[in-house]
Design an enzyme around this catalytic site. Sequence first.
Site, PDB file in Angstrom:
ATOM      1  N   HIS A 162       0.820  -1.226   0.000  1.00 45.28           N
ATOM      2  CA  HIS A 162       0.000   0.000   0.000  1.00 45.28           C
ATOM      3  C   HIS A 162       0.848   1.268   0.000  1.00 45.28           C
ATOM      4  O   HIS A 162       0.376   2.339  -0.351  1.00 45.28           O
ATOM      5  CB  HIS A 162      -0.925   0.013   1.216  1.00 45.28           C
ATOM      6  CG  HIS A 162      -2.014  -1.009   1.129  1.00 45.28           C
ATOM      7  ND1 HIS A 162      -3.308  -0.698   0.815  1.00 45.28           N
ATOM      8  CD2 HIS A 162      -1.981  -2.355   1.273  1.00 45.28           C
ATOM      9  CE1 HIS A 162      -4.035  -1.793   0.780  1.00 45.28           C
ATOM     10  NE2 HIS A 162      -3.255  -2.824   1.058  1.00 45.28           N
ATOM     11  N   ASP A 370       3.475   9.635  -0.729  1.00 49.07           N
ATOM     12  CA  ASP A 370       2.317   8.908  -0.241  1.00 49.07           C
ATOM     13  C   ASP A 370       2.019   7.785  -1.224  1.00 49.07           C
ATOM     14  O   ASP A 370       2.056   8.024  -2.440  1.00 49.07           O
ATOM     15  CB  ASP A 370       1.103   9.868  -0.176  1.00 49.07           C
ATOM     16  CG  ASP A 370       0.150   9.509   0.956  1.00 49.07           C
ATOM     17  OD1 ASP A 370       0.119   8.331   1.342  1.00 49.07           O
ATOM     18  OD2 ASP A 370      -0.565  10.412   1.436  1.00 49.07           O
TER      19      ASP A 370
HETATM   20  O1  F6P Z   1      -0.576   1.842   4.293  1.00 46.99           O
HETATM   21  C1  F6P Z   1      -0.090   2.567   5.337  1.00 46.99           C
HETATM   22  C2  F6P Z   1      -0.533   2.178   6.746  1.00 46.99           C
HETATM   23  O2  F6P Z   1       0.416   1.629   7.547  1.00 46.99           O
HETATM   24  C3  F6P Z   1      -1.694   1.219   6.686  1.00 46.99           C
HETATM   25  O3  F6P Z   1      -1.317  -0.091   6.919  1.00 46.99           O
HETATM   26  C4  F6P Z   1      -2.678   1.798   7.629  1.00 46.99           C
HETATM   27  O4  F6P Z   1      -3.885   1.920   6.972  1.00 46.99           O
HETATM   28  C5  F6P Z   1      -2.237   3.218   7.919  1.00 46.99           C
HETATM   29  O5  F6P Z   1      -0.975   3.355   7.375  1.00 46.99           O
HETATM   30  C6  F6P Z   1      -2.383   3.584   9.383  1.00 46.99           C
HETATM   31  O6  F6P Z   1      -1.263   3.243  10.110  1.00 46.99           O
HETATM   32  P1  F6P Z   1      -1.271   2.439  11.459  1.00 46.99           P
HETATM   33  O7  F6P Z   1      -1.863   1.099  11.187  1.00 46.99           O
HETATM   34  O8  F6P Z   1       0.154   2.389  11.863  1.00 46.99           O
HETATM   35  O9  F6P Z   1      -2.120   3.214  12.435  1.00 46.99           O
END
Ligand code: F6P
Length: 476
Positions: A162, A370
């Site tokens: 992602h 991003d």
């Molecule tokens: O894709 C980036 C990411 O780590 C995702 O896994 C998640 O949606 C988002 O950022 C939020 O981050 P975290 O899970 O560390 O709160």
Amino acid sequence: MRQSSLVVVANRLPLDDNAALDGASEWRRSPGGLASALHAFLPPIPATWVGWAGGVGPAPTLPDIGSLRLRPVPLSVDELREYYEGFANSTLWPLYHDAVQQPVFHRGWWETYRAVNRRFAEAAAEAAEPGAAVWVQDYHLQLVPQMLRELRPDLLIGFFMHVPFPPPELFMQLPRRVELVRGLLGADLIGFQREQAAHNMAQLAEKLIGTPTADDDIEVDGRTVRTAAFPVSIDVAEVRALAARPDVVAQAKQLRRDLGQPKRVLLSVDRLDYTKGIEHRLTAYRELLRDGHVKVRDTVLVQVAVPSRERVESYRDLRDRIEGEVGRINGEFGRVGEPAIHYLNQAFERSELAALYRTADVMVVTPLRDGMNLVAKEFVAAREDGAGALVLSEFAGAAAELEQAFLVNPHDLDGLKETLLRAMEAKPDDLKVRMTAMRKHLAKHDIVAWARDYLTALDHTGRLAETLPGKPRKRR
Ligand code: F6P
């Protein structure tokens, strides 16, 4: 243990345990785009989602969401620190985002990253029925594809990244670079947000493992690992429906009144993360105020900064810097009852966000890097009225699709100021043409289309995609 023909493996489950200080626990929708994206189409499918439920200690028992089973993976306090806050979010995250913050290489974290990846792989292996498809998500779990292949060679294994996947010049800094590339190569198909990331992966496999590649497909251990871009999206129908709800429309009007009926509302919504370019944006806004291009009485900036990864030092430092700067700007340019910036360091309900999107005249999305940026897409989906300008960083994956946005390089301060002014002063007709084109693109490329494209490329037969909601659509 009940088994499924489709197993999704992600660091987080769609439910997050928000333990309060008094020990009470409250289940909330998980933060971040990944969980929302997958949650948008998985519940009607008889699948299993393997992931962490937030919090530490033994895994809780969780109810199914529709036909979707949740299989929690427990993490200890040390694992949370070394796997999630450490290797995932202090080593990989900054490195994959152009090293906009110095990555930390801490030898002790690697073993924990590997051990936790193994736990996820074992949980997925248990949950998958013979010949099932397992779809592993994101940078937290890069070793899972290979571990899973060793445990269960019968499975079809997919991986989707992602976040951005960096060029070899940056990736080569990683002390465990070979293991990480090998981990990914356990998959049959590795999906990325952008084509460039797939080229980076193929180049790295060739350089580090000596695998022959052709058109970004990689030959390894007698198998072909395919790589391709699948830009992730949002639940367009959900956002449109939310934004059209009468209570949301009323809330949007009320918000405007609460803001003092300004001529223009600028809005930013980010996780409080150093990749989001919040400081660059504030600097540009301060200069616009200083130069007199923007007047506090006419214009307000609403900055929503959702708390994120607060136990990681660099995130705490960033919060201090941002709050200091917002305080300085308000102190210098605000008036009684009229702050220059409305700063909100809290999570918002989806309906409140939809109301904010409807209220905004200019949505300002300026990440330094991003993977995609789903906020930009949500704003577009919420603007049924065809009004509103989107200022979007060239360094967000979304810029490759939302070409009619006011694209900007957030490092170029003068360019950023000039683009903000252009967006603020754009004619309604121009905005409508831009918004209509972006909305047309999104209507075709929603989250179900993303899942369908990926799953069809994974199994070739279309069998997996048949279980998805909505009508099948031709691949682009
Ligand atoms: O894709 C980036 C990411 O780590 C995702 O896994 C998640 O949606 C988002 O950022 C939020 O981050 P975290 O899970 O560390 O709160």
